[in-house]
Design a protein around this motif. Sequence first.
Motif, PDB file in Angstrom:
ATOM      1  N   HIS A 133      10.161   1.603  -7.053  1.00  0.00           N
ATOM      2  CA  HIS A 133      10.703   2.957  -6.909  1.00  0.00           C
ATOM      3  C   HIS A 133      11.912   3.162  -7.818  1.00  0.00           C
ATOM      4  O   HIS A 133      12.721   2.261  -8.017  1.00  0.00           O
ATOM      5  CB  HIS A 133      11.145   3.189  -5.457  1.00  0.00           C
ATOM      6  CG  HIS A 133      11.987   4.406  -5.287  1.00  0.00           C
ATOM      7  ND1 HIS A 133      11.460   5.670  -5.280  1.00  0.00           N
ATOM      8  CD2 HIS A 133      13.320   4.551  -5.159  1.00  0.00           C
ATOM      9  CE1 HIS A 133      12.443   6.548  -5.131  1.00  0.00           C
ATOM     10  NE2 HIS A 133      13.584   5.893  -5.057  1.00  0.00           N
ATOM     11  N   SER A 134      11.999   4.379  -8.343  1.00  0.00           N
ATOM     12  CA  SER A 134      13.195   4.805  -9.065  1.00  0.00           C
ATOM     13  C   SER A 134      13.370   6.303  -8.849  1.00  0.00           C
ATOM     14  O   SER A 134      12.382   7.039  -8.861  1.00  0.00           O
ATOM     15  CB  SER A 134      13.057   4.526 -10.557  1.00  0.00           C
ATOM     16  OG  SER A 134      14.159   5.098 -11.263  1.00  0.00           O
ATOM     17  N   PRO A 135      14.616   6.766  -8.655  1.00  0.00           N
ATOM     18  CA  PRO A 135      14.834   8.207  -8.559  1.00  0.00           C
ATOM     19  C   PRO A 135      14.654   8.904  -9.920  1.00  0.00           C
ATOM     20  O   PRO A 135      14.538  10.126  -9.973  1.00  0.00           O
ATOM     21  CB  PRO A 135      16.269   8.327  -8.056  1.00  0.00           C
ATOM     22  CG  PRO A 135      16.922   7.039  -8.443  1.00  0.00           C
ATOM     23  CD  PRO A 135      15.836   6.002  -8.442  1.00  0.00           C
ATOM     24  N   THR A 136      14.620   8.118 -10.987  1.00  0.00           N
ATOM     25  CA  THR A 136      14.345   8.638 -12.331  1.00  0.00           C
ATOM     26  C   THR A 136      13.151   7.855 -12.896  1.00  0.00           C
ATOM     27  O   THR A 136      13.300   7.021 -13.790  1.00  0.00           O
ATOM     28  CB  THR A 136      15.573   8.505 -13.252  1.00  0.00           C
ATOM     29  OG1 THR A 136      15.984   7.136 -13.263  1.00  0.00           O
ATOM     30  CG2 THR A 136      16.719   9.383 -12.780  1.00  0.00           C
ATOM     31  N   ASP A 151       7.960   4.529 -10.283  1.00  0.00           N
ATOM     32  CA  ASP A 151       7.602   5.845  -9.765  1.00  0.00           C
ATOM     33  C   ASP A 151       8.574   6.227  -8.665  1.00  0.00           C
ATOM     34  O   ASP A 151       9.372   5.408  -8.215  1.00  0.00           O
ATOM     35  CB  ASP A 151       6.146   5.922  -9.307  1.00  0.00           C
ATOM     36  CG  ASP A 151       5.806   5.004  -8.152  1.00  0.00           C
ATOM     37  OD1 ASP A 151       6.659   4.753  -7.294  1.00  0.00           O
ATOM     38  OD2 ASP A 151       4.660   4.540  -8.094  1.00  0.00           O
ATOM     39  N   ASP A 152       8.533   7.467  -8.265  1.00  0.00           N
ATOM     40  CA  ASP A 152       9.374   7.965  -7.179  1.00  0.00           C
ATOM     41  C   ASP A 152       8.510   8.005  -5.928  1.00  0.00           C
ATOM     42  O   ASP A 152       7.624   8.860  -5.809  1.00  0.00           O
ATOM     43  CB  ASP A 152       9.904   9.359  -7.520  1.00  0.00           C
ATOM     44  CG  ASP A 152      10.816   9.931  -6.448  1.00  0.00           C
ATOM     45  OD1 ASP A 152      10.905   9.358  -5.337  1.00  0.00           O
ATOM     46  OD2 ASP A 152      11.437  10.972  -6.721  1.00  0.00           O
ATOM     47  N   TYR A 153       8.737   7.067  -5.010  1.00  0.00           N
ATOM     48  CA  TYR A 153       7.911   6.978  -3.813  1.00  0.00           C
ATOM     49  C   TYR A 153       7.881   8.297  -3.039  1.00  0.00           C
ATOM     50  O   TYR A 153       6.872   8.631  -2.430  1.00  0.00           O
ATOM     51  CB  TYR A 153       8.412   5.866  -2.888  1.00  0.00           C
ATOM     52  CG  TYR A 153       8.246   4.452  -3.394  1.00  0.00           C
ATOM     53  CD1 TYR A 153       7.540   4.142  -4.543  1.00  0.00           C
ATOM     54  CD2 TYR A 153       8.819   3.402  -2.692  1.00  0.00           C
ATOM     55  CE1 TYR A 153       7.401   2.831  -4.986  1.00  0.00           C
ATOM     56  CE2 TYR A 153       8.685   2.080  -3.123  1.00  0.00           C
ATOM     57  CZ  TYR A 153       7.971   1.807  -4.268  1.00  0.00           C
ATOM     58  OH  TYR A 153       7.837   0.509  -4.688  1.00  0.00           O
ATOM     59  N   ALA A 154       8.965   9.056  -3.077  1.00  0.00           N
ATOM     60  CA  ALA A 154       9.029  10.314  -2.308  1.00  0.00           C
ATOM     61  C   ALA A 154       8.032  11.342  -2.833  1.00  0.00           C
ATOM     62  O   ALA A 154       7.542  12.166  -2.055  1.00  0.00           O
ATOM     63  CB  ALA A 154      10.444  10.877  -2.352  1.00  0.00           C
ATOM     64  N   THR A 155       7.726  11.311  -4.116  1.00  0.00           N
ATOM     65  CA  THR A 155       6.785  12.288  -4.669  1.00  0.00           C
ATOM     66  C   THR A 155       5.398  11.696  -4.912  1.00  0.00           C
ATOM     67  O   THR A 155       4.440  12.444  -5.076  1.00  0.00           O
ATOM     68  CB  THR A 155       7.308  12.878  -6.002  1.00  0.00           C
ATOM     69  OG1 THR A 155       7.465  11.824  -6.940  1.00  0.00           O
ATOM     70  CG2 THR A 155       8.624  13.601  -5.802  1.00  0.00           C
ATOM     71  N   ALA A 210       0.837  -1.202   0.000  1.00  0.00           N
ATOM     72  CA  ALA A 210       0.000   0.000   0.000  1.00  0.00           C
ATOM     73  C   ALA A 210       0.872   1.252   0.000  1.00  0.00           C
ATOM     74  O   ALA A 210       2.066   1.197   0.271  1.00  0.00           O
ATOM     75  CB  ALA A 210      -0.915   0.005   1.223  1.00  0.00           C
ATOM     76  N   TYR A 211       0.253   2.366  -0.323  1.00  0.00           N
ATOM     77  CA  TYR A 211       0.926   3.660  -0.193  1.00  0.00           C
ATOM     78  C   TYR A 211      -0.021   4.615   0.507  1.00  0.00           C
ATOM     79  O   TYR A 211      -1.238   4.422   0.524  1.00  0.00           O
ATOM     80  CB  TYR A 211       1.383   4.202  -1.554  1.00  0.00           C
ATOM     81  CG  TYR A 211       0.277   4.575  -2.505  1.00  0.00           C
ATOM     82  CD1 TYR A 211      -0.219   5.877  -2.556  1.00  0.00           C
ATOM     83  CD2 TYR A 211      -0.263   3.634  -3.370  1.00  0.00           C
ATOM     84  CE1 TYR A 211      -1.223   6.220  -3.440  1.00  0.00           C
ATOM     85  CE2 TYR A 211      -1.263   3.973  -4.257  1.00  0.00           C
ATOM     86  CZ  TYR A 211      -1.743   5.269  -4.287  1.00  0.00           C
ATOM     87  OH  TYR A 211      -2.738   5.605  -5.162  1.00  0.00           O
ATOM     88  N   CYS A 212       0.554   5.636   1.132  1.00  0.00           N
ATOM     89  CA  CYS A 212      -0.239   6.583   1.901  1.00  0.00           C
ATOM     90  C   CYS A 212      -0.609   7.780   1.027  1.00  0.00           C
ATOM     91  O   CYS A 212       0.244   8.355   0.351  1.00  0.00           O
ATOM     92  CB  CYS A 212       0.536   7.031   3.135  1.00  0.00           C
ATOM     93  SG  CYS A 212      -0.525   7.867   4.324  1.00  0.00           S
ATOM     94  N   GLU A 213      -1.896   8.114   1.059  1.00  0.00           N
ATOM     95  CA  GLU A 213      -2.380   9.271   0.323  1.00  0.00           C
ATOM     96  C   GLU A 213      -3.511   9.922   1.113  1.00  0.00           C
ATOM     97  O   GLU A 213      -4.508   9.268   1.427  1.00  0.00           O
ATOM     98  CB  GLU A 213      -2.897   8.854  -1.057  1.00  0.00           C
ATOM     99  CG  GLU A 213      -3.410  10.037  -1.865  1.00  0.00           C
ATOM    100  CD  GLU A 213      -4.027   9.618  -3.172  1.00  0.00           C
ATOM    101  OE1 GLU A 213      -3.393   9.860  -4.201  1.00  0.00           O
ATOM    102  OE2 GLU A 213      -5.129   9.033  -3.143  1.00  0.00           O
TER     103      GLU A 213
END
Length: 130
Positions: free
Chosen positions: A80-83, A109-113, A61-64
Motif C-alpha cells: 500500500h501507498s497513499p501515492t 497501490d492504494d488499498y482504500a481505492t 487476499a483483497y475483497c472485490e
Amino acid sequence: MLRVKTYISNSSIHGIGLFAGEAIPKGAVIWAFDAPIDQRFTPDDVARMTPKMKEFLSRYAYCERGTLVLCGDHARFMNHSPTPSCGNDPTRQFTLALRDIAPGDELTDDYATMEDSWEPFAGIIEPERM
C-alpha cells in the motif's frame, strides 16, 4: 496474473514488496485476473477454511465484489501507498501503471481505492492491514 516483468525484494514500506523488472509506461496493464492461477473465494468458501488458511487470506487476499481475490503470483506482494504507482482501470478488470515506472521501482497501490469493504466476511475473517 502479472503482465510485466517483476521481482520481489526487501521493501522499505512493509517487509517484502513487488518491484518493476523493466520500464513500465503509464497506462500499461500490470495485472489482470486469470483463473485458475488467481482464485476467488466466497464467504461460504472461507467459512469452511482452517484458521491457517484464513490467516493466509487475511494477509494476501483483497475483497472485490463480495469475494476474496488471491493473486496466484507475486502480485500479492504489492504494498500500500497513499501515492501509488498502480491502480484500477475504470472497469476494475485490470491494474494499470498510473505513471511511468522505472526498473527497480516498487509497485504499489492504494488499498482504500483498490478493494471493496470486507463486510461480506464480517465474523468469518478479518483483514490484516498495515
